[in-house]
Write a protein that holds these residues in place. Structure first.
Motif, PDB file in Angstrom:
ATOM      1  N   THR A   1       0.958  -1.009  -0.143  1.00 31.00           N
ATOM      2  CA  THR A   1       0.132  -0.006   0.170  1.00 31.00           C
ATOM      3  C   THR A   1       0.769   1.126  -0.078  1.00 31.00           C
ATOM      4  OG1 THR A   1      -1.576  -1.104   1.351  1.00 31.00           O
ATOM      5  CG2 THR A   1      -1.817   1.343   1.123  1.00 31.00           C
ATOM      6  N   LEU A   2       0.575   2.200  -0.871  1.00 31.30           N
ATOM      7  CA  LEU A   2       1.399   3.547  -1.068  1.00 31.30           C
ATOM      8  C   LEU A   2       0.987   4.323   0.016  1.00 31.30           C
ATOM      9  CD1 LEU A   2       3.776   5.110  -2.731  1.00 31.30           C
ATOM     10  CD2 LEU A   2       1.553   5.974  -4.039  1.00 31.30           C
ATOM     11  N   LEU A   3       1.733   4.731   0.906  1.00 30.47           N
ATOM     12  CA  LEU A   3       1.384   5.558   2.204  1.00 30.47           C
ATOM     13  C   LEU A   3       1.774   6.850   1.947  1.00 30.47           C
ATOM     14  CD1 LEU A   3       2.809   3.259   4.977  1.00 30.47           C
ATOM     15  CD2 LEU A   3       0.477   3.368   4.151  1.00 30.47           C
ATOM     16  N   ALA A   4       2.885   7.179   1.049  1.00 26.81           N
ATOM     17  CA  ALA A   4       3.336   8.714   1.000  1.00 26.81           C
ATOM     18  C   ALA A   4       4.224   8.931  -0.283  1.00 26.81           C
ATOM     19  CB  ALA A   4       3.985   9.151   2.219  1.00 26.81           C
ATOM     20  N   LEU A   5       4.114   9.871  -0.741  1.00 22.68           N
ATOM     21  CA  LEU A   5       5.214  10.220  -1.794  1.00 22.68           C
ATOM     22  C   LEU A   5       5.760  11.549  -1.404  1.00 22.68           C
ATOM     23  CD1 LEU A   5       2.571  10.192  -5.007  1.00 22.68           C
ATOM     24  CD2 LEU A   5       4.784   8.571  -4.232  1.00 22.68           C
ATOM     25  N   PHE A   6       7.146  11.312  -1.619  1.00 21.31           N
ATOM     26  CA  PHE A   6       8.091  12.577  -1.199  1.00 21.31           C
ATOM     27  C   PHE A   6       9.013  12.871  -2.342  1.00 21.31           C
ATOM     28  CE2 PHE A   6      12.210  13.592   0.428  1.00 21.31           C
ATOM     29  CZ  PHE A   6      12.084  14.221   1.762  1.00 21.31           C
ATOM     30  N   LYS A   7       9.198  14.300  -2.352  1.00 23.84           N
ATOM     31  CA  LYS A   7      10.137  14.837  -3.585  1.00 23.84           C
ATOM     32  C   LYS A   7      11.057  15.728  -2.930  1.00 23.84           C
ATOM     33  CE  LYS A   7      10.608  17.798  -7.522  1.00 23.84           C
ATOM     34  NZ  LYS A   7      10.110  19.107  -7.907  1.00 23.84           N
ATOM     35  N   GLY A   8      12.486  15.227  -3.172  1.00 22.47           N
ATOM     36  CA  GLY A   8      13.508  16.014  -2.693  1.00 22.47           C
ATOM     37  C   GLY A   8      14.208  16.581  -3.754  1.00 22.47           C
ATOM     38  N   THR A   9      14.883  18.070  -3.561  1.00 27.31           N
ATOM     39  CA  THR A   9      15.777  18.658  -4.437  1.00 27.31           C
ATOM     40  C   THR A   9      17.017  18.825  -3.434  1.00 27.31           C
ATOM     41  OG1 THR A   9      14.071  19.505  -5.882  1.00 27.31           O
ATOM     42  CG2 THR A   9      16.178  20.457  -6.033  1.00 27.31           C
ATOM     43  N   ALA A  10      18.048  18.496  -4.127  1.00 29.42           N
ATOM     44  CA  ALA A  10      19.408  18.638  -3.241  1.00 29.42           C
ATOM     45  C   ALA A  10      20.285  19.361  -4.111  1.00 29.42           C
ATOM     46  CB  ALA A  10      20.069  17.281  -2.998  1.00 29.42           C
ATOM     47  N   TYR A  11      21.257  20.242  -3.199  1.00 29.72           N
ATOM     48  CA  TYR A  11      22.232  21.055  -3.718  1.00 29.72           C
ATOM     49  C   TYR A  11      23.583  20.079  -3.574  1.00 29.72           C
ATOM     50  CZ  TYR A  11      26.041  24.143  -3.805  1.00 29.72           C
ATOM     51  OH  TYR A  11      27.359  24.843  -3.862  1.00 29.72           O
ATOM     52  N   ARG A  12      24.260  19.753  -4.455  1.00 27.04           N
ATOM     53  CA  ARG A  12      25.558  19.169  -4.611  1.00 27.04           C
ATOM     54  C   ARG A  12      26.831  20.231  -4.450  1.00 27.04           C
ATOM     55  NH1 ARG A  12      26.486  16.084  -9.451  1.00 27.04           N
ATOM     56  NH2 ARG A  12      27.241  14.215  -7.913  1.00 27.04           N
ATOM     57  N   SER A  13      27.312  20.041  -3.375  1.00 25.91           N
ATOM     58  CA  SER A  13      28.619  20.851  -3.100  1.00 25.91           C
ATOM     59  C   SER A  13      29.670  19.989  -3.764  1.00 25.91           C
ATOM     60  CB  SER A  13      29.081  20.990  -1.729  1.00 25.91           C
ATOM     61  OG  SER A  13      29.376  19.721  -0.939  1.00 25.91           O
TER      62      SER A  13
END
Length: 145
Positions: A128-140
């Motif tokens: 069962t799909l409980l949550a969707l998360f999207k992340g944008t990262a800065y790459r040092s």
């Protein structure tokens, strides 16, 4: 200089994960177990414990968010460059329940010189799909290892 082999890239992702986990007391406290690592990818699991429940007896959203944030961190740092979150969002679709086995899977959608974008899915033991998360990262430019 030759390009790393796929096996070398996976080994680096594992080494980055191990390095991060050495100092990550919070992920240990959550009981997160990383079950699969690769460049731009992480899958982890945790069991919903009583102290993770909110006042309605379901998984606290902050716990789900924290587990997703950890998987995001492992995935975006897996290439060996220190990366930090620029922005994250989460959509809660179904509640986690006591004793659920939650799987969090992070996949890299885009990787550029300074920015990476990741989509994550949180599911229970029934799929069962409980949550969707999207992340944008800065790459040092700093290396993790």
């Amino acid at each position: 200089m030759s390009q790393p082999t796929p096996a070398e890239l996976v080994a680096r992702a594992e080494a980055v994960k191990n390095r991060m986990l050495e100092h990550d007391a919070f992920s240990h406290w959550l009981g997160l177990a990383v079950t699969d690592m690769a460049p731009g990818y992480c899958r982890l699991q945790f069991r919903v414990r009583p102290e993770m429940l909110n006042g309605f007896g379901i998984l606290h959203g902050g716990v789900a968010f924290a587990a997703a944030d950890s998987a995001f961190a492992f995935a975006c740092n897996s290439h060996g460059r220190q990366s930090v979150a620029l922005s994250v969002t989460i959509d809660y679709l179904e509640p986690g329940r006591p004793d659920d086995l939650i799987t969090v899977e992070a996949r890299e959608e885009s990787l550029r010189h300074k920015v990476g974008v990741y989509h994550l899915r949180l599911t229970n033991q029934h799929g069962t799909l409980l949550a969707l998360f999207k992340g944008t990262a800065y790459r040092s430019s700093a290396e993790v290892l």
